[in-house]
Write a protein that holds these residues in place. Sequence first.
Motif, short mmCIF file in Angstrom:
data_model
loop_
_atom_site.label_atom_id
_atom_site.label_comp_id
_atom_site.label_asym_id
_atom_site.label_seq_id
_atom_site.Cartn_x
_atom_site.Cartn_y
_atom_site.Cartn_z
N GLY A 112 118.42 0.65 -39.07
CA GLY A 112 119.64 1.66 -38.87
C GLY A 112 119.40 2.19 -37.82
N GLU A 113 118.78 2.69 -36.39
CA GLU A 113 118.67 2.92 -35.46
C GLU A 113 120.10 2.69 -34.90
OE1 GLU A 113 116.60 5.51 -33.75
OE2 GLU A 113 115.73 5.01 -36.11
N PRO A 114 120.65 4.55 -34.46
CA PRO A 114 122.56 3.97 -34.06
C PRO A 114 122.03 3.97 -31.94
CG PRO A 114 121.64 6.21 -34.55
CD PRO A 114 120.75 5.56 -35.51
N ASP A 115 123.55 3.33 -31.44
CA ASP A 115 122.74 3.88 -29.71
C ASP A 115 121.96 4.14 -29.01
OD1 ASP A 115 122.95 0.95 -29.65
OD2 ASP A 115 125.56 0.97 -29.87
N HIS A 116 123.22 5.70 -29.20
CA HIS A 116 122.46 6.51 -28.55
C HIS A 116 120.63 7.21 -28.87
CE1 HIS A 116 124.00 8.55 -32.83
NE2 HIS A 116 123.06 9.33 -32.75
N ARG A 117 120.74 6.76 -29.98
CA ARG A 117 118.67 7.03 -30.69
C ARG A 117 118.63 5.84 -29.77
NH1 ARG A 117 118.95 9.39 -35.89
NH2 ARG A 117 117.30 8.10 -36.33
N LEU A 118 118.77 5.40 -29.44
CA LEU A 118 118.09 3.79 -29.38
C LEU A 118 118.14 3.91 -28.21
CD1 LEU A 118 116.66 1.30 -29.48
CD2 LEU A 118 118.23 -0.16 -29.86
N LEU A 119 118.75 4.27 -27.05
CA LEU A 119 119.41 4.17 -25.87
C LEU A 119 118.27 5.38 -25.40
CD1 LEU A 119 122.80 3.81 -25.07
CD2 LEU A 119 121.42 2.14 -24.07
N ALA A 120 117.99 6.29 -25.91
CA ALA A 120 117.60 7.85 -25.91
C ALA A 120 115.98 7.09 -25.92
CB ALA A 120 117.74 9.16 -26.65
N PHE A 121 115.34 6.14 -26.09
CA PHE A 121 114.69 6.38 -26.97
C PHE A 121 113.76 5.85 -25.46
CE2 PHE A 121 111.14 3.25 -27.42
CZ PHE A 121 110.23 3.13 -27.89
N LEU A 122 114.57 4.18 -25.23
CA LEU A 122 115.04 3.39 -24.47
C LEU A 122 114.49 3.96 -23.18
CD1 LEU A 122 116.74 0.46 -25.00
CD2 LEU A 122 114.41 0.77 -25.09
N HIS A 123 115.53 5.46 -22.09
CA HIS A 123 115.20 5.71 -21.74
C HIS A 123 114.07 6.33 -21.60
CE1 HIS A 123 116.30 8.02 -18.17
NE2 HIS A 123 116.02 9.32 -18.70
N VAL A 124 113.54 7.33 -22.75
CA VAL A 124 112.28 7.90 -22.14
C VAL A 124 111.13 6.43 -21.85
CG1 VAL A 124 110.66 9.23 -23.04
CG2 VAL A 124 112.51 9.68 -23.36
N ALA A 125 110.99 5.61 -22.62
CA ALA A 125 110.48 4.67 -22.41
C ALA A 125 109.73 4.17 -21.09
CB ALA A 125 110.04 3.78 -23.32
N GLU A 126 111.48 3.78 -20.75
CA GLU A 126 111.49 2.78 -19.13
C GLU A 126 110.65 3.77 -17.88
OE1 GLU A 126 112.30 0.23 -19.30
OE2 GLU A 126 112.66 -0.93 -20.74
N LYS A 127 111.71 4.95 -18.27
CA LYS A 127 110.89 5.89 -17.46
C LYS A 127 109.13 5.82 -17.44
CE LYS A 127 112.13 10.48 -15.40
NZ LYS A 127 112.91 11.50 -15.85
N ALA A 128 108.59 6.72 -18.08
CA ALA A 128 107.03 6.32 -18.31
C ALA A 128 106.73 5.74 -17.89
CB ALA A 128 106.72 6.79 -19.80
N ALA A 129 107.08 3.89 -18.36
CA ALA A 129 106.84 2.47 -17.88
C ALA A 129 106.78 2.98 -15.78
CB ALA A 129 107.66 1.78 -18.72
N ALA A 130 108.02 3.09 -15.45
CA ALA A 130 108.38 3.32 -14.32
C ALA A 130 107.27 3.41 -12.96
CB ALA A 130 110.23 3.55 -13.48
N GLY A 131 107.51 5.38 -13.86
CA GLY A 131 106.01 6.05 -13.44
C GLY A 131 104.79 5.52 -13.13
N ARG A 132 104.55 4.99 -14.45
CA ARG A 132 103.03 4.24 -15.08
C ARG A 132 102.77 2.89 -13.75
NH1 ARG A 132 101.57 5.05 -20.29
NH2 ARG A 132 101.84 7.47 -19.11
N PHE A 133 104.09 1.90 -13.77
CA PHE A 133 103.64 1.29 -13.19
C PHE A 133 103.69 1.73 -11.66
CE2 PHE A 133 105.41 -1.88 -16.94
CZ PHE A 133 104.13 -1.57 -16.73
N ALA A 134 104.74 2.52 -11.48
CA ALA A 134 104.20 2.92 -9.81
C ALA A 134 103.05 2.80 -8.75
CB ALA A 134 104.91 3.93 -9.86
N ILE A 135 102.39 4.22 -9.98
CA ILE A 135 100.51 3.69 -10.22
C ILE A 135 100.32 2.82 -10.06
CG2 ILE A 135 98.71 5.74 -11.08
CD1 ILE A 135 100.42 7.55 -11.97
N TYR A 136 99.59 2.06 -10.58
CA TYR A 136 99.26 0.72 -10.88
C TYR A 136 99.69 0.41 -9.87
CZ TYR A 136 98.87 1.97 -16.78
OH TYR A 136 99.22 2.20 -17.11
N ARG A 137 100.32 0.09 -9.63
CA ARG A 137 100.90 -1.28 -7.82
C ARG A 137 99.88 -0.05 -7.20
NH1 ARG A 137 106.49 0.72 -5.17
NH2 ARG A 137 104.88 2.42 -5.06
N ASP A 138 100.74 0.88 -7.06
CA ASP A 138 98.75 1.62 -5.96
C ASP A 138 97.46 1.31 -6.50
OD1 ASP A 138 101.76 2.15 -5.30
OD2 ASP A 138 100.82 4.37 -5.55
N VAL A 139 97.12 1.17 -7.28
CA VAL A 139 95.98 1.29 -7.34
C VAL A 139 94.67 0.11 -7.57
CG1 VAL A 139 95.39 3.25 -8.82
CG2 VAL A 139 95.99 1.60 -10.33
#
Length: 248
Positions: A112-139
């Motif tokens: 029931g999720e339209p593509d624009h809502r799904l893409l917005a959700f994925l973008h925010v989740a992926e951005k958070a993941a990328a930032g956090r994985f960069a920290i994990y990689r360093d620690v």
Amino acid sequence: MPLRQGTRVDRMLRPIHRWVWGDFDRRVRKLIAFAQVEGDGGRDILRAAEVTPDPLLRRLYLEHAIDELRHADLFRQRGTALLRQRATRSTSLFNTNPLPGGHGLDDLSIEGEPDHRLLAFLHVAEKAAAGRFAIYRDVVDDDPSTRAIFEEILRDEVFHMNYTYTQLARVSPASYRWQVWAARANRLWKRYLRLAAGVAGVMGGAILTLTYFVVLAPFAWPAKRAERREPAGWTAIPEREEPPTSLY
Ligand SMILES: [Fe+2]
Ligand SMILES: [Fe+2]
């Protein structure tokens, strides 16, 4: 879109991230938990590829899902390899992770999720993941194999973060910025609800413990006094007036 090394809060919490990843057993648990989240996210995105009416998005979702399922395999294999190195149970006092996980794809809902809502959700989740994985990689710099996995996955997450934003701008050119803000607000709200539920659990436990000692404790003293007045051992029952055949 440039990748920042996590949110400001994550950067401030870097010593805690280092402490979390510094313990062998917590590291294994985190890797296994990430494998679960990435695998679940991959299957959900696979479903998104099935239901989207947009042919380009179908192809991109499919690639994205394959990436996430591969991340799940990488995390699981590394967690298992570490477990094989030392198959002992942890004796550390605090075994769980006080910080939120990497991806946040566990909140993903496709039906029931339209593509624009799904893409917005994925973008925010992926951005958070990328930032956090960069920290994990360093620690995890003491563990080159785990670091290499984060390095590899991070490249994919940056691609996911960028393609979701580009596609969001394509399918929703008039409101893509608003969609991202709405997704971010929704994510923050869910975080707040989780935190509030955790705090409510702790407060509930504390209030019940306090009630036990404050409200019930005063009854202990008169109960002990009454106990002292009771004769010890068996007590003879006075003669009954009713016939012995009566139940009452
Ligand atoms: Fe991933
Ligand atoms: Fe991803």
